[in-house]
Design a protein around this motif. Sequence first.
Motif, mmCIF file in Angstrom:
data_model
loop_
_atom_site.group_PDB
_atom_site.id
_atom_site.type_symbol
_atom_site.label_atom_id
_atom_site.label_comp_id
_atom_site.label_asym_id
_atom_site.label_seq_id
_atom_site.Cartn_x
_atom_site.Cartn_y
_atom_site.Cartn_z
ATOM 1 N N GLY A 40 0.778 -1.231 0.000
ATOM 2 C CA GLY A 40 0.000 0.000 0.000
ATOM 3 C C GLY A 40 0.807 1.278 0.000
ATOM 4 N N THR A 41 2.116 1.176 0.064
ATOM 5 C CA THR A 41 2.950 2.385 0.014
ATOM 6 C C THR A 41 2.857 3.025 -1.362
ATOM 7 N N THR A 42 2.763 4.351 -1.399
ATOM 8 C CA THR A 42 2.620 5.058 -2.666
ATOM 9 C C THR A 42 3.786 6.000 -2.916
ATOM 10 N N SER A 43 4.003 6.282 -4.199
ATOM 11 C CA SER A 43 5.026 7.233 -4.594
ATOM 12 C C SER A 43 4.574 7.890 -5.878
ATOM 13 N N TYR A 44 4.936 9.173 -6.059
ATOM 14 C CA TYR A 44 4.468 9.944 -7.205
ATOM 15 C C TYR A 44 5.607 10.704 -7.871
ATOM 16 N N GLU A 45 5.430 10.921 -9.142
ATOM 17 C CA GLU A 45 6.313 11.818 -9.868
ATOM 18 C C GLU A 45 6.034 13.235 -9.377
ATOM 19 N N ASP A 46 7.060 14.061 -9.317
ATOM 20 C CA ASP A 46 6.919 15.360 -8.661
ATOM 21 C C ASP A 46 5.804 16.223 -9.256
ATOM 22 N N SER A 47 5.646 16.208 -10.564
ATOM 23 C CA SER A 47 4.688 17.121 -11.195
ATOM 24 C C SER A 47 3.230 16.757 -10.911
ATOM 25 N N VAL A 48 2.977 15.552 -10.395
ATOM 26 C CA VAL A 48 1.594 15.146 -10.138
ATOM 27 C C VAL A 48 1.282 15.073 -8.647
#
Length: 121
Positions: free
Chosen positions: A54-62
Amino acid sequence: VQLQASGGGLVQAGGSLRLSCAASGRTFSSYHMGWFRQAPGKEREFVAVIGSGGTTSYEDSVKGRFTISRENAENTVYLEMNSLKPEDTAVYHCAADPYSGGTRFREWHYWGQGTQVTVSS
């Protein structure tokens, strides 16, 4: 694992869309699930990932605009996209991998066919 993405479309800047990716197979919960996008003439780029735990990670622009989530009981991963911008226009692909879950698309083993997202200004 077979993946089927849906939910793309045409939306005005500032609008929202929710992408879905339905997966086949009984081991969905053990896979890392990700979203990538590819604009014309550009390389496929990382958007978001949700790990098997369930850990999440995102690209900076989003960050702050997109939210990735998963429903293991339905073998589905979602990408909620808000405050969309014209630069978000791309074909969005979902991906699955039992091991990696990194930001480099070449690390991912399984891919869906993609769904077009177009944001008008």
